[in-house]
Design a protein around this motif. Sequence first.
Motif, PDB file in Angstrom:
ATOM      1  N   GLY A 232       0.808  -1.207   0.000  1.00  0.00           N
ATOM      2  CA  GLY A 232       0.000   0.000   0.000  1.00  0.00           C
ATOM      3  C   GLY A 232       0.841   1.256   0.000  1.00  0.00           C
ATOM      4  N   VAL A 233       2.141   1.144   0.366  1.00  0.00           N
ATOM      5  CA  VAL A 233       3.003   2.312   0.329  1.00  0.00           C
ATOM      6  C   VAL A 233       3.220   2.737  -1.113  1.00  0.00           C
ATOM      7  N   GLY A 234       3.449   1.768  -1.978  1.00  0.00           N
ATOM      8  CA  GLY A 234       3.551   2.058  -3.403  1.00  0.00           C
ATOM      9  C   GLY A 234       2.541   1.208  -4.154  1.00  0.00           C
ATOM     10  N   GLU A 235       3.009   0.415  -5.111  1.00  0.00           N
ATOM     11  CA  GLU A 235       2.106  -0.430  -5.872  1.00  0.00           C
ATOM     12  C   GLU A 235       1.772  -1.675  -5.062  1.00  0.00           C
ATOM     13  N   SER A 236       0.581  -2.224  -5.263  1.00  0.00           N
ATOM     14  CA  SER A 236       0.235  -3.520  -4.694  1.00  0.00           C
ATOM     15  C   SER A 236      -0.480  -4.329  -5.759  1.00  0.00           C
ATOM     16  N   SER A 237      -0.792  -5.580  -5.454  1.00  0.00           N
ATOM     17  CA  SER A 237      -1.320  -6.469  -6.481  1.00  0.00           C
ATOM     18  C   SER A 237      -2.766  -6.185  -6.832  1.00  0.00           C
ATOM     19  N   ALA A 238      -3.562  -5.634  -5.923  1.00  0.00           N
ATOM     20  CA  ALA A 238      -4.995  -5.535  -6.132  1.00  0.00           C
ATOM     21  C   ALA A 238      -5.471  -4.362  -6.975  1.00  0.00           C
ATOM     22  N   PRO A 239      -4.848  -3.175  -6.903  1.00  0.00           N
ATOM     23  CA  PRO A 239      -5.462  -2.011  -7.554  1.00  0.00           C
ATOM     24  C   PRO A 239      -5.677  -2.147  -9.045  1.00  0.00           C
ATOM     25  N   ASP A 240      -5.000  -3.105  -9.728  1.00  0.00           N
ATOM     26  CA  ASP A 240      -5.215  -3.272 -11.156  1.00  0.00           C
ATOM     27  C   ASP A 240      -6.688  -3.482 -11.481  1.00  0.00           C
ATOM     28  N   LEU A 241      -7.419  -4.039 -10.532  1.00  0.00           N
ATOM     29  CA  LEU A 241      -8.830  -4.311 -10.753  1.00  0.00           C
ATOM     30  C   LEU A 241      -9.637  -3.044 -10.989  1.00  0.00           C
ATOM     31  N   PHE A 242      -9.105  -1.894 -10.604  1.00  0.00           N
ATOM     32  CA  PHE A 242      -9.919  -0.696 -10.587  1.00  0.00           C
ATOM     33  C   PHE A 242      -9.472   0.353 -11.605  1.00  0.00           C
ATOM     34  N   ASP A 243      -8.646  -0.042 -12.553  1.00  0.00           N
ATOM     35  CA  ASP A 243      -8.107   0.922 -13.499  1.00  0.00           C
ATOM     36  C   ASP A 243      -9.184   1.600 -14.339  1.00  0.00           C
ATOM     37  N   TYR A 244     -10.302   0.926 -14.567  1.00  0.00           N
ATOM     38  CA  TYR A 244     -11.331   1.502 -15.420  1.00  0.00           C
ATOM     39  C   TYR A 244     -12.444   2.169 -14.638  1.00  0.00           C
ATOM     40  N   ALA A 245     -12.376   2.131 -13.332  1.00  0.00           N
ATOM     41  CA  ALA A 245     -13.462   2.642 -12.504  1.00  0.00           C
ATOM     42  C   ALA A 245     -13.280   4.134 -12.258  1.00  0.00           C
ATOM     43  N   GLU A 246     -13.804   4.953 -13.153  1.00  0.00           N
ATOM     44  CA  GLU A 246     -13.642   6.404 -13.038  1.00  0.00           C
ATOM     45  C   GLU A 246     -14.783   6.995 -12.219  1.00  0.00           C
ATOM     46  N   GLY A 247     -14.872   6.588 -10.994  1.00  0.00           N
ATOM     47  CA  GLY A 247     -15.917   7.032 -10.097  1.00  0.00           C
ATOM     48  C   GLY A 247     -15.869   6.195  -8.835  1.00  0.00           C
ATOM     49  N   PHE A 248     -17.014   6.101  -8.140  1.00  0.00           N
ATOM     50  CA  PHE A 248     -17.029   5.356  -6.884  1.00  0.00           C
ATOM     51  C   PHE A 248     -17.713   4.004  -7.087  1.00  0.00           C
ATOM     52  N   PRO A 249     -17.183   2.935  -6.473  1.00  0.00           N
ATOM     53  CA  PRO A 249     -17.767   1.603  -6.642  1.00  0.00           C
ATOM     54  C   PRO A 249     -18.993   1.424  -5.762  1.00  0.00           C
ATOM     55  N   VAL A 250     -20.164   1.493  -6.335  1.00  0.00           N
ATOM     56  CA  VAL A 250     -21.387   1.268  -5.577  1.00  0.00           C
ATOM     57  C   VAL A 250     -21.465  -0.193  -5.131  1.00  0.00           C
ATOM     58  N   ILE A 251     -21.096  -1.097  -6.029  1.00  0.00           N
ATOM     59  CA  ILE A 251     -21.019  -2.516  -5.695  1.00  0.00           C
ATOM     60  C   ILE A 251     -19.722  -3.074  -6.266  1.00  0.00           C
ATOM     61  N   LEU A 252     -18.986  -3.790  -5.446  1.00  0.00           N
ATOM     62  CA  LEU A 252     -17.775  -4.487  -5.884  1.00  0.00           C
ATOM     63  C   LEU A 252     -17.899  -5.937  -5.466  1.00  0.00           C
ATOM     64  N   GLU A 253     -17.782  -6.839  -6.429  1.00  0.00           N
ATOM     65  CA  GLU A 253     -17.854  -8.282  -6.154  1.00  0.00           C
ATOM     66  C   GLU A 253     -16.548  -8.931  -6.598  1.00  0.00           C
ATOM     67  N   GLU A 254     -15.976  -9.757  -5.731  1.00  0.00           N
ATOM     68  CA  GLU A 254     -14.723 -10.442  -6.031  1.00  0.00           C
ATOM     69  C   GLU A 254     -14.971 -11.949  -6.086  1.00  0.00           C
ATOM     70  N   TYR A 255     -14.363 -12.597  -7.090  1.00  0.00           N
ATOM     71  CA  TYR A 255     -14.596 -14.016  -7.341  1.00  0.00           C
ATOM     72  C   TYR A 255     -13.291 -14.812  -7.318  1.00  0.00           C
ATOM     73  N   GLU A 256     -13.399 -16.059  -6.897  1.00  0.00           N
ATOM     74  CA  GLU A 256     -12.299 -17.024  -6.992  1.00  0.00           C
ATOM     75  C   GLU A 256     -12.871 -18.337  -7.492  1.00  0.00           C
ATOM     76  N   ASN A 257     -12.335 -18.823  -8.614  1.00  0.00           N
ATOM     77  CA  ASN A 257     -12.808 -20.076  -9.214  1.00  0.00           C
ATOM     78  C   ASN A 257     -14.316 -20.053  -9.445  1.00  0.00           C
ATOM     79  N   GLY A 258     -14.810 -18.892  -9.886  1.00  0.00           N
ATOM     80  CA  GLY A 258     -16.220 -18.760 -10.185  1.00  0.00           C
ATOM     81  C   GLY A 258     -17.113 -18.544  -8.986  1.00  0.00           C
TER      82      GLY A 258
END
Length: 292
Positions: A232-258
């Motif tokens: 979190g100080v610099g880059e981390s693995s998760a933020p790539d998920l949000f590159d296209y989200a030009e606003g606030f996430p009203v709903i965010l759902e995360e999946y593993e193996n469907g």
Amino acid sequence: MTRFDIRPFAALTLLAALIAAPVSAGTETEIEVTDHRRDKVGTMRILVEGLDLRIEQPALTRKTSDQVMIFRGERANPRMIFLMGDSEHFVVDRAGLAKVMESQAQPEEGRVMSPEAIERAWKTAERIADPDARARALADLEKRYGPREGEVAAAPIEWVQGAVREKEGYPCVRYDALRGGEKIATVWVTDWANLEGGRQTGQALIALQEFQRELSKLTAESTSTGPGIPKGVGESSAPDLFDYAEGFPVILEEYENGELVKSSVLKSSRKAEPAPGSFKPGAESVESRFGG
């Protein structure tokens, strides 16, 4: 000392679009977070005043505790403060990062971590008991240092824009994140202007985002691999998920193996005056500085 998972903090900072509007009041945002595998529900709270930010993340497992991160957005000396209960807090700023890079630097190798140190980091991450924390730690190591010897790097994330729908009372655009053809996340995004106090919240998150990018740039300029700094100080693995989200996430759902494993749902956003002392540690708290 409590170990902090600040992945959600880093992720939220990458959801902001550039906003130019004067800050006239503080804001308070509440997000319901559900761990579907453990059937646990908690509330994340975001407080904003000017460019100062406080994010309170609930503990969803017995092995973690509630987490609080404060960002002081003053231009001269921005800094992140992590509260370790009432007795201790941890500060991350430019000076601390520079001190860490200087102390860990190995000029003869041209990088701050030797291959042996990186391998020890992999083995340490593999021994983490909690599966969620272990997966995040391994993904973070891969992002910083590349795939482990003999392993193949994870496929890049592909974004697919979907329908426009109303969600939780907000007009939203859907984005699906795919990795290797498998859906790993769905996010429904609304424009900042649709939230009461959304522009103020956006400005503070942008300031935090810019600060994290600055720290990431400093580490990239000093070494090809990057030092072992807190997530979190610099880059981390998760933020790539949000590159296209030009606003606030009203709903965010995360999946593993469907399988849906975690969801975050915006419950409220309003203008509010944060309580005095919301953006600083308590009087009895002892400071530990990054690099100290």
